[in-house]
Design an enzyme around this catalytic site. Structure first.
Site, PDB file in Angstrom:
ATOM      1  N   LYS A   1       6.351   1.057  -4.710  1.00 54.82           N
ATOM      2  CA  LYS A   1       6.298   2.480  -4.559  1.00 54.82           C
ATOM      3  C   LYS A   1       5.209   2.811  -3.469  1.00 54.82           C
ATOM      4  O   LYS A   1       4.088   2.496  -3.580  1.00 54.82           O
ATOM      5  CB  LYS A   1       5.986   3.037  -6.135  1.00 54.82           C
ATOM      6  CG  LYS A   1       5.710   4.741  -5.893  1.00 54.82           C
ATOM      7  CD  LYS A   1       5.391   4.995  -7.322  1.00 54.82           C
ATOM      8  CE  LYS A   1       4.706   6.521  -7.298  1.00 54.82           C
ATOM      9  NZ  LYS A   1       4.753   7.036  -8.517  1.00 54.82           N
TER      10      LYS A   1
HETATM   11  C1  5RP Z   1      -0.254   7.847  -9.689  1.00 55.54           C
HETATM   12  C2  5RP Z   1       1.240   7.885  -9.490  1.00 55.54           C
HETATM   13  C3  5RP Z   1       1.973   8.913  -9.652  1.00 55.54           C
HETATM   14  O1  5RP Z   1       3.296   8.323 -10.568  1.00 55.54           O
HETATM   15  C4  5RP Z   1       2.481   9.000  -8.077  1.00 55.54           C
HETATM   16  O2  5RP Z   1       1.559   9.799  -7.447  1.00 55.54           O
HETATM   17  C5  5RP Z   1       3.917  10.318  -8.155  1.00 55.54           C
HETATM   18  O3  5RP Z   1       3.801  11.320  -8.317  1.00 55.54           O
HETATM   19  P1  5RP Z   1       3.456  12.299  -7.280  1.00 55.54           P
HETATM   20  O4  5RP Z   1       4.881  12.585  -6.827  1.00 55.54           O
HETATM   21  O5  5RP Z   1       3.047  13.590  -8.157  1.00 55.54           O
HETATM   22  O6  5RP Z   1       2.678  11.826  -6.244  1.00 55.54           O
HETATM   23  O7  5RP Z   1       1.617   6.666  -9.435  1.00 55.54           O
HETATM   24  O8  5RP Z   1      -0.643   6.858  -9.256  1.00 55.54           O
END
Ligand code: 5RP
Length: 274
Positions: free
Chosen positions: A180
């Site tokens: 991610k």
């Molecule tokens: C924090 C995360 C969150 O899940 C990620 O940031 C996704 O959420 P957003 O779209 O609000 O940024 O992993 O570390």
């Protein structure tokens, strides 16, 4: 091909997370309170999950939220990507001070499809967070559970191709099954750098429906398997319209304009989440 050549448990869980029919996923991130506390849109977490669960393919969340905020009748209806790192909070500037917070035994007991660990490359706690990731991979792989690596970005770190590719490739080398990361210019080069490992894109701070949908569109066009958006969905005035529009981009290859039409059609009766 017969299953004899596959790690069937791992493949089965990957198929629950990323739809094997189109190799795409709409993951909904609602893990923010683990370091942000009562986040806007997640203050009534049970209602937010109840409202949005039908439209996501996979829910990224925490142990406490699974226990307290998913209605009993909804448990098992969608795969869970369980966050298993934490220990930091927004009260400290240095967000990278994380350790593993959930055991693999607990993750198995909760019937999760995957576990997520944040890695802060270039931070004061780089080594600790990389070892969090490798420790969890060593344990999770034994049980056929995929680990998603979150290339977390501290307040002072750049979100550019050079940095995000470095962090993503390091996570791939550690053995992450899904990465991610944030969207950046020339994103296809990042996807190529970690191929064939699946990449999902984080949404970041709330922006606007057209901007968030454009990011989702650009991400999948560049080769991401989908998105793991949070705030751009649950903080929008029309959260159901937003996640339905994102689905149209990710699964049905809609353009941003077509997706905006879906968003607009859902506006009458839209209910903002607390
Ligand atoms: C924090 C995360 C969150 O899940 C990620 O940031 C996704 O959420 P957003 O779209 O609000 O940024 O992993 O570390």
């Amino acid at each position: 091909m017969t299953n004899a050549y596959l790690d069937v448990g791992m493949q089965s869980r990957m198929n629950r997370i990323i739809n094997p029919k189109d190799n795409r996923v709409v993951m909904l991130a609602v893990d923010h309170p683990y370091f942000q506390g009562p986040t806007t849109g997640l203050r009534n977490m049970s209602n937010t999950i109840k409202t949005l669960l039908p439209y996501c393919d996979c829910l990224m969340t925490t142990r406490g939220a699974v226990r307290s905020n998913i209605a009993p009748e909804d448990l098992g209806s969608k795969p869970i990507m369980l966050r298993v790192s934490g220990g930091n909070s927004v009260l400290f500037d240095e967000l990278s001070d994380e350790k593993l917070t959930v055991t693999i035994r607990e993750a198995i007991r909760m019937d999760v499809a995957g576990v997520a660990v944040s890695v802060y490359v270039g931070s004061a706690n780089q080594q600790q967070t990389i070892l969090n990731l490798t420790d969890m991979i060593n344990q999770a792989e034994e049980y056929g559970i995929p680990v998603l690596a979150v290339t977390a970005v501290g307040k002072n770190m750049a979100r550019d191709l050079r940095y995000l590719s470095l962090a993503s490739r390091m996570c791939q080398d550690a053995g992450a099954r899904i990465i991610k990361t944030y969207y950046c210019e020339e994103f296809s080069r990042l996807v190529d750098a970690v191929a064939p490992t699946a990449v999902v894109v984080a949404g970041g701070k709330y922006s606007s429906p057209p901007d968030a949908l454009q990011m989702a569109y650009d991400s999948v066009q560049a080769g991401a398997v989908g998105v793991d958006f949070g705030r751009n969905i649950f903080q929008d005035d029309n959260p159901v319209g937003m996640i339905r529009a994102i689905r149209a981009i990710v699964h049905d290859n809609h353009t941003v304009r077509e997706a905006m039409d879906i968003y607009t059609a859902c506006l009458p009766g839209a209910v903002k989440l607390d």
